[in-house]
Write an enzyme that holds these catalytic residues in place. Sequence first.
Site, PDB file in Angstrom:
ATOM      1  N   LYS A 212       0.918  -1.285   0.034  1.00 53.45           N
ATOM      2  CA  LYS A 212      -0.067   0.065  -0.072  1.00 53.45           C
ATOM      3  C   LYS A 212       0.974   1.349  -0.013  1.00 53.45           C
ATOM      4  O   LYS A 212       0.601   2.238  -0.857  1.00 53.45           O
ATOM      5  CB  LYS A 212      -0.821   0.060   1.262  1.00 53.45           C
ATOM      6  N   CYS A 266      -3.553  10.827   1.902  1.00 50.43           N
ATOM      7  CA  CYS A 266      -2.907   9.603   1.670  1.00 50.43           C
ATOM      8  C   CYS A 266      -1.429   9.951   0.937  1.00 50.43           C
ATOM      9  O   CYS A 266      -0.483   9.691   1.638  1.00 50.43           O
ATOM     10  CB  CYS A 266      -3.738   9.085   0.649  1.00 50.43           C
TER      11      CYS A 266
HETATM   12  N1  SAJ Z   1      -2.355  15.170  -8.275  1.00 47.71           N
HETATM   13  C1  SAJ Z   1      -1.421  15.905  -9.149  1.00 47.71           C
HETATM   14  N2  SAJ Z   1      -1.087  15.245 -10.321  1.00 47.71           N
HETATM   15  C2  SAJ Z   1      -1.614  14.121 -10.912  1.00 47.71           C
HETATM   16  C3  SAJ Z   1      -2.457  13.405  -9.917  1.00 47.71           C
HETATM   17  C4  SAJ Z   1      -2.486  13.865  -8.699  1.00 47.71           C
HETATM   18  O1  SAJ Z   1      -0.778  16.808  -8.935  1.00 47.71           O
HETATM   19  O2  SAJ Z   1      -1.294  13.699 -12.212  1.00 47.71           O
HETATM   20  C5  SAJ Z   1      -2.337  15.618  -7.012  1.00 47.71           C
HETATM   21  C6  SAJ Z   1      -3.962  15.721  -6.782  1.00 47.71           C
HETATM   22  O3  SAJ Z   1      -4.412  17.025  -7.339  1.00 47.71           O
HETATM   23  C7  SAJ Z   1      -3.936  15.786  -5.297  1.00 47.71           C
HETATM   24  C8  SAJ Z   1      -2.908  14.618  -4.590  1.00 47.71           C
HETATM   25  O4  SAJ Z   1      -2.148  14.605  -6.062  1.00 47.71           O
HETATM   26  O5  SAJ Z   1      -3.597  16.801  -4.612  1.00 47.71           O
HETATM   27  C9  SAJ Z   1      -3.357  13.262  -4.715  1.00 47.71           C
HETATM   28  O6  SAJ Z   1      -4.582  13.117  -5.540  1.00 47.71           O
HETATM   29  P1  SAJ Z   1      -4.741  11.456  -6.195  1.00 47.71           P
HETATM   30  O7  SAJ Z   1      -6.014  11.438  -6.915  1.00 47.71           O
HETATM   31  O8  SAJ Z   1      -3.333  10.941  -6.691  1.00 47.71           O
HETATM   32  O9  SAJ Z   1      -5.128  10.440  -5.035  1.00 47.71           O
HETATM   33  P2  SAJ Z   1      -5.816  10.263  -3.728  1.00 47.71           P
HETATM   34  O10 SAJ Z   1      -4.786  10.769  -2.486  1.00 47.71           O
HETATM   35  O11 SAJ Z   1      -7.298  10.906  -3.832  1.00 47.71           O
HETATM   36  O12 SAJ Z   1      -5.860   8.958  -3.418  1.00 47.71           O
HETATM   37  C10 SAJ Z   1      -4.745   7.935  -3.408  1.00 47.71           C
HETATM   38  C11 SAJ Z   1      -4.867   6.941  -4.573  1.00 47.71           C
HETATM   39  N3  SAJ Z   1      -3.755   6.141  -4.561  1.00 47.71           N
HETATM   40  C12 SAJ Z   1      -3.236   5.631  -5.833  1.00 47.71           C
HETATM   41  O13 SAJ Z   1      -3.692   6.171  -7.053  1.00 47.71           O
HETATM   42  C13 SAJ Z   1      -1.929   5.173  -6.043  1.00 47.71           C
HETATM   43  C14 SAJ Z   1      -5.902   5.841  -3.922  1.00 47.71           C
HETATM   44  O14 SAJ Z   1      -6.122   4.780  -5.018  1.00 47.71           O
HETATM   45  C15 SAJ Z   1      -5.689   5.502  -2.773  1.00 47.71           C
HETATM   46  O15 SAJ Z   1      -6.745   4.633  -1.904  1.00 47.71           O
HETATM   47  C16 SAJ Z   1      -5.793   6.621  -1.771  1.00 47.71           C
HETATM   48  O16 SAJ Z   1      -4.583   7.609  -2.229  1.00 47.71           O
HETATM   49  C17 SAJ Z   1      -5.636   6.215  -0.152  1.00 47.71           C
HETATM   50  O17 SAJ Z   1      -6.554   6.269   0.433  1.00 47.71           O
HETATM   51  O18 SAJ Z   1      -4.535   5.817   0.037  1.00 47.71           O
END
Ligand code: SAJ
Length: 417
Positions: A212, A266
């Site tokens: 994870k 996360c």
């Molecule tokens: N972000 C970027 N660029 C991107 C993707 C995301 O800047 O290309 C930023 C987003 O704007 C945000 C942050 O990253 O601020 C996190 O967003 P996210 O959509 O990447 O992830 P979370 O935090 O909503 O959810 C993540 C997910 N993990 C993965 O994709 C590996 C989700 O599957 C997990 O269950 C969750 O963390 C968790 O609970 O751990």
Amino acid sequence: MDFKTISVIGLGYIGLPTATVFAARQRKVIGVDVNQHAVDTINQGKIHIVEPDLDMLVHAAVSQGFLRATTTPEPADAFLIAVPTPFKEDKRPDLSYIEAAAEAVAPVLKKGDLVVLESTSPVGATEQLAVWLAAARPDLSFPQQQGEMSDIRIAHCPERVLPGHVLRELVENDRIIGGMTLKCSAAAQSLYELFVRGRCIVTDARTAEMCKLTENAFRDVNIAFANELSMICDKVGVNVWELISLANRHPRVSILQPGPGVGGHCIAVDPWFIVDAAPDRARIIRTAREVNDAKPSFVVDRIKQAASRFKDPVIACFGLAFKANIDDLRESPAVDIVRELIEAEIGTVFVVEPHVKELPAMLGGAELLDAERALNRADIVVLLVDHQQFENIDADRLQPRVVIDTRGMWSTKRKRS
Ligand code: SAJ
């Protein structure tokens, strides 16, 4: 194993949807939370968080009598612990919520029960949970004492759902199941197979914990790469959105998108658990965190530079949530940026955030406006979150203003991946 009654400890963004999908499979589910307001809301068939379609499912589960919430644990056949695992000031993991959950659950455990830790946890946390439970219940045996013969089965099964898509991903995603023994894994597997349509893959507890953390650290490192590129491109005069979309046309390149920083509870947190476990070895993972954490200040500097061209600059910040199309402001880089702008007292700050009704108290120096009014008055428009609502803002409305687009949404050359 037959699980007639399932208890979910922690009814937040993960626990409540999970409790609800078990209830939808017509299992009796007892949800437990320390927050009386959450418990009361759920017992009225309503929800205290925002997640598409969850309200309908909770309403159905409660009204049909399959889901009930309480502040005190009751006996059940399986207990799922879905409580927060934040980090402390020094970025070391804070397991106090897991410890409190163990203390709360221990008195109602009986021989044959299964306890699953779902919270994202540092390596070794499941074993620590077992130690806490064993200390509270010397009359029962645990896997670290009796192996396959233990009275209580314990496993880690980390949640992996994406906020905004939780109900679909809960059912469709594969699950990693790390039991403390094979019997523990088998019991957890049969529990999750009640609703998971993806595969439930068995490993040991430590590997499941590390898996994870690895998933979220991988995403963090990839976003850090994109954020670093965006800062380099700013210097060398290249459109980073076009650059990434072109590079991603290579069959083995897949770069994520830059933004104003990485938020949420996360990805901005979990990689630190790896750094904490092996500080001398986790060099890329630590640096990625630092690069992403530094991005909000970079954005603030760019805004300050732009503002220096105006006598009384009016700055409109579009978006506050930690990512697009959600209302969650936790660990949001957009909130940090707005706060820094207010503190710097460089001008008037407006915020446009269609997902909130009022600004958090710490942003008292800014004013919440709708997009139209903010655009009418702004000298500088900063896009911080790529909410759908902002997509169709007319380029003519933006034209006369200084636009700082941290997500590339208004950048004509950006190709969405
Ligand atoms: N972000 C970027 N660029 C991107 C993707 C995301 O800047 O290309 C930023 C987003 O704007 C945000 C942050 O990253 O601020 C996190 O967003 P996210 O959509 O990447 O992830 P979370 O935090 O909503 O959810 C993540 C997910 N993990 C993965 O994709 C590996 C989700 O599957 C997990 O269950 C969750 O963390 C968790 O609970 O751990």
